[in-house]
Design a protein around this motif. Structure first.
Motif: not given
Length: 88
Positions: A8-15, A19-26, A38-42
């Motif tokens: 699970s990835m939690y960017p401590l950032h407004e947007d 970044p989560i989508i970019d990480f999964i796609e990478a 998955n809706s909660m993790s990958t």
């Protein structure tokens, strides 16, 4: 050795969504690993060296751009789908 990872990835950032989508796609660009969104993790499956290499590379890229990102990672030393769990 096959492993399974729940990450699970939690960017401590407004947007935080992009970044989560970019990480999964990478991660999905690494052909030696299998990714299940998955809706909660990958979930990531594959050989230990392939999975850890892909995660090492992509997590480093994220932390260089967004150093306040938190990752929560759980690993199991087998193919999770082949594990037969019985009640505790």
């Amino acid at each position: 050795m096959k492993i399974s990872v729940d990450i699970s990835m939690y960017p401590l950032h407004e947007d935080y969504c992009q970044p989560i989508i970019d990480f999964i796609e990478a991660m999905e660009q690494h052909s030696a690993v299998s990714i299940q969104r998955n809706s909660m993790s990958t979930h990531i499956y594959g050989e230990f060296s392939d999975v850890m290499g892909a995660m090492n590379n992509e997590i480093e890229q994220v932390l260089q751009k967004l150093p306040t990102t938190v990752f929560v990672i759980k690993l199991i030393g087998t193919d999770r789908e082949k594990v037969n769990y019985r009640g505790c």
